[in-house]
Design a protein around this motif. Sequence first.
Motif, PDB file in Angstrom:
ATOM      1  N   TYR A 190       0.839  -1.207   0.000  1.00 32.76           N
ATOM      2  CA  TYR A 190       0.000   0.000   0.000  1.00 32.76           C
ATOM      3  C   TYR A 190       0.872   1.256   0.000  1.00 32.76           C
ATOM      4  CZ  TYR A 190      -3.674   3.266   1.263  1.00 32.76           C
ATOM      5  OH  TYR A 190      -4.538   4.320   1.263  1.00 32.76           O
ATOM      6  N   GLN A 191       1.896   1.240   0.850  1.00 33.81           N
ATOM      7  CA  GLN A 191       2.804   2.396   0.915  1.00 33.81           C
ATOM      8  C   GLN A 191       3.527   2.592  -0.420  1.00 33.81           C
ATOM      9  OE1 GLN A 191       2.555   4.442   3.177  1.00 33.81           O
ATOM     10  NE2 GLN A 191       1.466   3.204   4.696  1.00 33.81           N
ATOM     11  N   ARG A 192       3.736   1.496  -1.131  1.00 36.40           N
ATOM     12  CA  ARG A 192       4.451   1.587  -2.416  1.00 36.40           C
ATOM     13  C   ARG A 192       3.486   1.826  -3.596  1.00 36.40           C
ATOM     14  NH1 ARG A 192       7.395  -3.129  -3.857  1.00 36.40           N
ATOM     15  NH2 ARG A 192       8.294  -1.747  -5.385  1.00 36.40           N
ATOM     16  N   ASN A 193       2.247   2.122  -3.244  1.00 34.60           N
ATOM     17  CA  ASN A 193       1.251   2.464  -4.260  1.00 34.60           C
ATOM     18  C   ASN A 193       0.977   1.333  -5.260  1.00 34.60           C
ATOM     19  OD1 ASN A 193      -0.617   4.284  -5.145  1.00 34.60           O
ATOM     20  ND2 ASN A 193       0.760   5.220  -6.649  1.00 34.60           N
ATOM     21  N   ILE A 194       1.097   0.107  -4.779  1.00 30.56           N
ATOM     22  CA  ILE A 194       0.743  -1.051  -5.607  1.00 30.56           C
ATOM     23  C   ILE A 194      -0.700  -1.416  -5.273  1.00 30.56           C
ATOM     24  CG2 ILE A 194       1.211  -3.511  -5.991  1.00 30.56           C
ATOM     25  CD1 ILE A 194       4.194  -2.829  -5.352  1.00 30.56           C
ATOM     26  N   LEU A 195      -1.522  -1.521  -6.300  1.00 30.18           N
ATOM     27  CA  LEU A 195      -2.936  -1.821  -6.056  1.00 30.18           C
ATOM     28  C   LEU A 195      -3.123  -3.320  -5.817  1.00 30.18           C
ATOM     29  CD1 LEU A 195      -5.955  -0.950  -6.077  1.00 30.18           C
ATOM     30  CD2 LEU A 195      -5.956  -1.516  -8.506  1.00 30.18           C
ATOM     31  N   VAL A 196      -3.620  -3.662  -4.631  1.00 30.19           N
ATOM     32  CA  VAL A 196      -3.937  -5.068  -4.341  1.00 30.19           C
ATOM     33  C   VAL A 196      -5.449  -5.244  -4.453  1.00 30.19           C
ATOM     34  CG1 VAL A 196      -3.845  -6.919  -2.621  1.00 30.19           C
ATOM     35  CG2 VAL A 196      -1.954  -5.285  -2.793  1.00 30.19           C
ATOM     36  N   ILE A 197      -5.869  -6.090  -5.372  1.00 30.15           N
ATOM     37  CA  ILE A 197      -7.311  -6.406  -5.460  1.00 30.15           C
ATOM     38  C   ILE A 197      -7.507  -7.629  -4.584  1.00 30.15           C
ATOM     39  CG2 ILE A 197      -9.246  -6.906  -6.980  1.00 30.15           C
ATOM     40  CD1 ILE A 197      -7.685  -5.541  -9.225  1.00 30.15           C
ATOM     41  N   PRO A 198      -8.170  -7.449  -3.433  1.00 33.83           N
ATOM     42  CA  PRO A 198      -8.142  -8.492  -2.398  1.00 33.83           C
ATOM     43  C   PRO A 198      -8.942  -9.730  -2.759  1.00 33.83           C
ATOM     44  CG  PRO A 198      -9.631  -6.738  -1.750  1.00 33.83           C
ATOM     45  CD  PRO A 198      -9.005  -6.289  -3.039  1.00 33.83           C
ATOM     46  N   ASP A 199      -8.507 -10.861  -2.192  1.00 33.54           N
ATOM     47  CA  ASP A 199      -9.151 -12.158  -2.428  1.00 33.54           C
ATOM     48  C   ASP A 199     -10.662 -12.131  -2.232  1.00 33.54           C
ATOM     49  OD1 ASP A 199      -8.895 -11.738   0.298  1.00 33.54           O
ATOM     50  OD2 ASP A 199      -7.696 -13.529   0.701  1.00 33.54           O
ATOM     51  N   ILE A 200     -11.139 -11.420  -1.210  1.00 36.86           N
ATOM     52  CA  ILE A 200     -12.585 -11.452  -0.928  1.00 36.86           C
ATOM     53  C   ILE A 200     -13.404 -10.849  -2.066  1.00 36.86           C
ATOM     54  CG2 ILE A 200     -12.690 -11.654   1.606  1.00 36.86           C
ATOM     55  CD1 ILE A 200     -12.686  -8.617   1.742  1.00 36.86           C
ATOM     56  N   LEU A 201     -12.749 -10.113  -2.954  1.00 39.22           N
ATOM     57  CA  LEU A 201     -13.415  -9.637  -4.157  1.00 39.22           C
ATOM     58  C   LEU A 201     -12.905 -10.421  -5.385  1.00 39.22           C
ATOM     59  CD1 LEU A 201     -15.146  -7.518  -5.690  1.00 39.22           C
ATOM     60  CD2 LEU A 201     -13.121  -6.073  -5.754  1.00 39.22           C
ATOM     61  N   ALA A 202     -11.573 -10.508  -5.518  1.00 35.29           N
ATOM     62  CA  ALA A 202     -10.972 -11.044  -6.749  1.00 35.29           C
ATOM     63  C   ALA A 202     -11.371 -12.493  -7.033  1.00 35.29           C
ATOM     64  CB  ALA A 202      -9.456 -10.936  -6.666  1.00 35.29           C
ATOM     65  N   ASN A 203     -11.526 -13.326  -5.993  1.00 38.26           N
ATOM     66  CA  ASN A 203     -11.840 -14.731  -6.290  1.00 38.26           C
ATOM     67  C   ASN A 203     -13.283 -15.097  -5.926  1.00 38.26           C
ATOM     68  OD1 ASN A 203     -11.949 -15.495  -3.542  1.00 38.26           O
ATOM     69  ND2 ASN A 203      -9.792 -16.081  -3.502  1.00 38.26           N
ATOM     70  N   ALA A 204     -14.149 -14.077  -5.872  1.00 41.04           N
ATOM     71  CA  ALA A 204     -15.542 -14.339  -5.472  1.00 41.04           C
ATOM     72  C   ALA A 204     -16.434 -14.755  -6.637  1.00 41.04           C
ATOM     73  CB  ALA A 204     -16.124 -13.102  -4.784  1.00 41.04           C
ATOM     74  N   GLY A 205     -15.866 -14.944  -7.820  1.00 41.09           N
ATOM     75  CA  GLY A 205     -16.676 -15.373  -8.966  1.00 41.09           C
ATOM     76  C   GLY A 205     -17.304 -16.742  -8.733  1.00 41.09           C
ATOM     77  N   GLY A 206     -16.600 -17.603  -7.997  1.00 44.45           N
ATOM     78  CA  GLY A 206     -17.106 -18.955  -7.738  1.00 44.45           C
ATOM     79  C   GLY A 206     -18.387 -18.927  -6.925  1.00 44.45           C
ATOM     80  N   VAL A 207     -18.363 -18.192  -5.834  1.00 45.64           N
ATOM     81  CA  VAL A 207     -19.560 -18.163  -4.986  1.00 45.64           C
ATOM     82  C   VAL A 207     -20.698 -17.411  -5.694  1.00 45.64           C
ATOM     83  CG1 VAL A 207     -19.012 -16.118  -3.580  1.00 45.64           C
ATOM     84  CG2 VAL A 207     -20.402 -17.896  -2.617  1.00 45.64           C
ATOM     85  N   THR A 208     -20.330 -16.474  -6.561  1.00 39.77           N
ATOM     86  CA  THR A 208     -21.368 -15.725  -7.284  1.00 39.77           C
ATOM     87  C   THR A 208     -22.106 -16.648  -8.272  1.00 39.77           C
ATOM     88  OG1 THR A 208     -20.008 -13.757  -7.069  1.00 39.77           O
ATOM     89  CG2 THR A 208     -21.773 -13.662  -8.682  1.00 39.77           C
ATOM     90  N   VAL A 209     -21.342 -17.481  -8.991  1.00 40.91           N
ATOM     91  CA  VAL A 209     -22.021 -18.404  -9.913  1.00 40.91           C
ATOM     92  C   VAL A 209     -22.754 -19.506  -9.134  1.00 40.91           C
ATOM     93  CG1 VAL A 209     -21.726 -20.023 -11.835  1.00 40.91           C
ATOM     94  CG2 VAL A 209     -20.584 -17.813 -11.892  1.00 40.91           C
ATOM     95  N   SER A 210     -22.262 -19.822  -7.932  1.00 40.05           N
ATOM     96  CA  SER A 210     -23.012 -20.740  -7.059  1.00 40.05           C
ATOM     97  C   SER A 210     -24.389 -20.148  -6.741  1.00 40.05           C
ATOM     98  CB  SER A 210     -22.279 -20.937  -5.741  1.00 40.05           C
ATOM     99  OG  SER A 210     -21.401 -22.021  -5.825  1.00 40.05           O
ATOM    100  N   TYR A 211     -24.405 -18.851  -6.497  1.00 43.16           N
ATOM    101  CA  TYR A 211     -25.671 -18.159  -6.244  1.00 43.16           C
ATOM    102  C   TYR A 211     -26.591 -18.282  -7.468  1.00 43.16           C
ATOM    103  CZ  TYR A 211     -28.720 -14.004  -6.164  1.00 43.16           C
ATOM    104  OH  TYR A 211     -29.773 -13.151  -6.257  1.00 43.16           O
ATOM    105  N   PHE A 212     -26.017 -18.108  -8.662  1.00 42.26           N
ATOM    106  CA  PHE A 212     -26.833 -18.232  -9.885  1.00 42.26           C
ATOM    107  C   PHE A 212     -27.361 -19.669 -10.033  1.00 42.26           C
ATOM    108  CE2 PHE A 212     -23.926 -14.773 -11.887  1.00 42.26           C
ATOM    109  CZ  PHE A 212     -24.594 -13.800 -11.169  1.00 42.26           C
TER     110      PHE A 212
END
Length: 415
Positions: A325-347
């Motif tokens: 964060y201090q080095r201004n690197i954008l981290v897209i966190p796991d709780i968002l980045a890998n949530a496609g699985g649970v989202t399609v489970s919902y579908f």
Amino acid sequence: MAFESILYFLHKMAPLVPLQEQEIKLLRTPNRVLTAELTVSGRKYPAYRVQFNNARGPYKGGIRYHPDVDEDEVKSLGFWMTIKTAVLDVPFGGAKGGIAVDPKMLSPTELEELSRAYVQAFYHYLGPYQDIPAPDVYTTPQIMAWMLDEYEKITKTKAPAMITGKPLEQGGSKVRDIATALGGFYVLLEATQKRHLPAKTVAIQGLGNAGMNMAKLLHGQGFVIQALSDSQGGVYGKNGLDPRQAEESKKTGSVVGYGEQSSAAPKSDCRVITNEELLELPVDILVPAALSGVITKENAGNIKAKIVLELANGPTTPEADEILYQRNILVIPDILANAGGVTVSYFEWLQNLRQESWSEEEVRKQLRQKMITAFDRLWQEYAENNKENKFDLRTVAYIHALKRILEAERKHGRL
Ligand code: NAD
């Protein structure tokens, strides 16, 4: 992740959300911890189902078969599912299950017996509106199929919506097999557009379901995949690697053999690298898609990527997070980045309840919309906070999720 670290984490989040002591107590306490001992071929296997929180909807979470499974781990994962479903705003709570077993030591018949025994032990607490399991580490669509069959036999109902990740023939959803990577892919495209980053080059650690599908998606979109790895090491090719060739190499051992077999990239263009080297390559996008805890305070200072997309669960330690964060690197966190699985489970659950079968195009469209909506909502707040150098995207996601859960708890009258 040990449950103790969740307690530590909740106290850390307390001033930011903010959380009262009574709210922390509610958030840290699972609603129900179910345990059983399952017997197959004379051997006993401890089994768990932790129904962590259902303020926002029925419990939802996978079942893991692994020798290290214990109550503490299942509880932590149940908490984490509660957060994930809230980040994505899918109408579920959080749960997790598991059996302490090495499934590779079982015959197919024993595996089936064990899976059916799990349902016999817990069926009373499962159901389309109660608790909906799914696959996790070492559990497969076939195992979901046996579990559903057992549940329907015991309850004398037809209830495909009681479990997700099923085979298509049993009411599974199209796209489920690539959903995790595809969800991360949509978020990544949105992030590069929002950040106006001319991101082109990529390194991916891990070539399983998540990593391999991500490599194919990015390659198809014109990104240059410069590095790929698996448990035996990695390969680097400045001019780009072809994921299909990597898949071929893996079939005969490891991606490390890429250079020898590839017609797409002559050997001279590639060199073998370690998994540690892969993380520090000068690429635009780094995708950890294998293990947890690989980006640490020791190597975070050397990461050169502008974006880290966490397809793996927990690849970045808290200390490393702070450094990135201090080095201004954008981290897209796991709780968002890998949530496609649970989202399609919902579908899948929705299709089963409505007795519908969506086309692949429809599932992709809905997944994209859900992922982008979640990202945009978080991004707006992140951009606001970032002006004052306050919170990273992960913290913003947690604040959102915890607020959502507490709001639902209040409406239930539990607070
Ligand atoms: P998988 O079992 O299909 O593949 C794992 C990959 O990691 C393999 O290529 C393996 O060779 C590689 N690997 C193992 N040890 C390694 C090491 N020391 N260094 C580098 N690579 C190593 O697993 P998956 O389903 O792709 O899951 C990968 C990660 O993504 C995990 O953290 C998992 O929790 C997370 N995840 C997966 C899904 C999903 O739907 N598949 C959903 C959410 C999160």
